[in-house]
Every structure is written in C-alpha cells, then in structure tokens.
Design a protein around this motif. Structure first.
Motif, PDB file in Angstrom:
ATOM      1  N   ARG A  68      37.061  51.887  32.095  1.00 54.49           N
ATOM      2  CA  ARG A  68      35.657  52.229  32.311  1.00 54.49           C
ATOM      3  C   ARG A  68      35.409  53.723  32.139  1.00 54.49           C
ATOM      4  O   ARG A  68      34.373  54.123  31.624  1.00 54.49           O
ATOM      5  CB  ARG A  68      35.214  51.753  33.701  1.00 54.49           C
ATOM      6  N   LEU A  69      36.345  54.546  32.549  1.00 57.52           N
ATOM      7  CA  LEU A  69      36.190  55.988  32.343  1.00 57.52           C
ATOM      8  C   LEU A  69      36.222  56.333  30.857  1.00 57.52           C
ATOM      9  O   LEU A  69      35.480  57.205  30.407  1.00 57.52           O
ATOM     10  CB  LEU A  69      37.275  56.768  33.086  1.00 57.52           C
ATOM     11  N   ALA A  74      29.602  55.722  26.538  1.00 56.26           N
ATOM     12  CA  ALA A  74      28.928  54.670  25.772  1.00 56.26           C
ATOM     13  C   ALA A  74      28.661  53.450  26.658  1.00 56.26           C
ATOM     14  O   ALA A  74      28.738  52.307  26.202  1.00 56.26           O
ATOM     15  CB  ALA A  74      29.781  54.285  24.568  1.00 56.26           C
ATOM     16  N   TRP A  75      28.320  53.678  27.900  1.00 53.31           N
ATOM     17  CA  TRP A  75      28.146  52.595  28.873  1.00 53.31           C
ATOM     18  C   TRP A  75      27.123  51.553  28.439  1.00 53.31           C
ATOM     19  O   TRP A  75      27.253  50.385  28.783  1.00 53.31           O
ATOM     20  CB  TRP A  75      27.791  53.159  30.244  1.00 53.31           C
ATOM     21  N   ARG A  76      26.133  51.945  27.677  1.00 52.05           N
ATOM     22  CA  ARG A  76      25.110  50.988  27.231  1.00 52.05           C
ATOM     23  C   ARG A  76      25.684  49.940  26.269  1.00 52.05           C
ATOM     24  O   ARG A  76      25.151  48.843  26.153  1.00 52.05           O
ATOM     25  CB  ARG A  76      23.962  51.721  26.532  1.00 52.05           C
ATOM     26  N   GLU A  77      26.759  50.287  25.580  1.00 52.21           N
ATOM     27  CA  GLU A  77      27.356  49.392  24.584  1.00 52.21           C
ATOM     28  C   GLU A  77      28.451  48.505  25.170  1.00 52.21           C
ATOM     29  O   GLU A  77      29.159  47.834  24.422  1.00 52.21           O
ATOM     30  CB  GLU A  77      27.936  50.207  23.420  1.00 52.21           C
ATOM     31  N   THR A  78      28.621  48.515  26.476  1.00 49.43           N
ATOM     32  CA  THR A  78      29.663  47.694  27.100  1.00 49.43           C
ATOM     33  C   THR A  78      29.052  46.769  28.126  1.00 49.43           C
ATOM     34  O   THR A  78      27.890  46.909  28.506  1.00 49.43           O
ATOM     35  CB  THR A  78      30.716  48.568  27.818  1.00 49.43           C
ATOM     36  N   GLU A  79      29.846  45.847  28.576  1.00 49.82           N
ATOM     37  CA  GLU A  79      29.462  44.973  29.683  1.00 49.82           C
ATOM     38  C   GLU A  79      30.352  45.249  30.889  1.00 49.82           C
ATOM     39  O   GLU A  79      30.502  44.396  31.772  1.00 49.82           O
ATOM     40  CB  GLU A  79      29.538  43.512  29.242  1.00 49.82           C
ATOM     41  N   LEU A  80      30.929  46.437  30.942  1.00 50.35           N
ATOM     42  CA  LEU A  80      31.893  46.782  31.990  1.00 50.35           C
ATOM     43  C   LEU A  80      31.241  47.289  33.272  1.00 50.35           C
ATOM     44  O   LEU A  80      31.925  47.463  34.281  1.00 50.35           O
ATOM     45  CB  LEU A  80      32.876  47.843  31.475  1.00 50.35           C
TER      46      LEU A  80
END
Length: 149
Positions: A68-69, A74-80
């Motif tokens: 996650r770090l 690019a947090w918007r492009e993940t489902e994490l």
C-alpha cells in the motif's frame, strides 16, 4: 554546502507550537494508520524526503503494508484502500493542493457523515500539521539519513 540551520537549533521556542500540535494529534482519536497515510501522502506531494522517510517507517511499525505504501501516490488506481481511507486521501490532497480551492463541499459533507464532526476536525488538523512540517523540512533542507541494519 548549505549554511541552513535547523530551526529547533537556532530558536527552540519556534518549534513549541508544532510540538503542541503533535501532542494534540497523539491524544486524538485518529487511528495510527489514518495518521500515517495522511503524513506519507502529504510528504509525497510536498517533496519532503525527510518526513517521507520518517512516516513511511512509522506506518510500517504501525502495521501498514509495504504494497500500500508503494502504490499510495496512485491510490485512485487501486482497490487497496477502504472507503474511509480513500476519502481521507482525497481530503489530504485537497489540503496539500490548497491553491486548487481546498476541500470542496461535497467531500467535506461526505466526511462529516462518515467520520462525524470530532474525527473530521482531527483529520483536518493532522493534514494541516504535516503540511507545516513539510514546509519546515523542505525550507531548511532536512535530509533523510541512511540507516544501516
């Protein structure tokens, strides 16, 4: 060679207000992961390597996952990230990029519904505080130090 001096060495009283803010955050209801996601993402945006180093390590110590770090920018492009975390990251970016208008009403209203007034205030104070620390770190050219294991 830089002739910049660290503010706390030149005038320790200058840090007093910042320390009080950190003590407030330490006593807040914010989860350690929420605090560190805010601090790491803000430090990425503001380019503060010193703070990024410290808070990435703190995040790992508090149970954050390396994956996650690594994708946080690019947090918007993940489902994490959970719905709560995504909202926190959206708010974090809104405050870091304050020149774009800050937190828009729809985001603020969603946060108020999801977190409640007290937690929302604590989130905002965490975001404001790390932005201030980043500006101190970048302005005085604080550097991350290599750690040997």
């Amino acid at each position: 060679m830089s002739n910049r001096r660290q503010i706390n060495q030149v005038d320790p009283k200058a840090y007093k207000g910042m320390i009080v803010l950190e003590q407030y955050l330490d006593q807040s209801d914010l989860t350690p992961i929420h605090k560190e996601l805010i601090k790491v993402r803000t430090s990425q945006i503001n380019g503060c390597g010193y703070c990024l180093d410290i808070h990435s390590q703190d995040a790992l110590k508090n149970g954050e996952r390396i994956q996650r770090l690594l994708v946080l920018a690019a947090w918007r492009e993940t489902e994490l990230f959970s719905e709560e975390e995504r909202l926190i990251l959206e708010m974090t970016e809104s405050i870091a990029y304050i020149h774009r208008g800050g937190i828009i009403d729809s985001v603020y209203d969603r946060a108020l519904l999801l977190f409640g007034q007290d937690y929302l205030v604590q989130l905002i104070m965490c975001m404001v505080t790390i932005n201030a620390w980043n500006r101190i770190g970048v302005s005085t050219q604080m550097k991350a130090k290599e750690k040997r294991e």
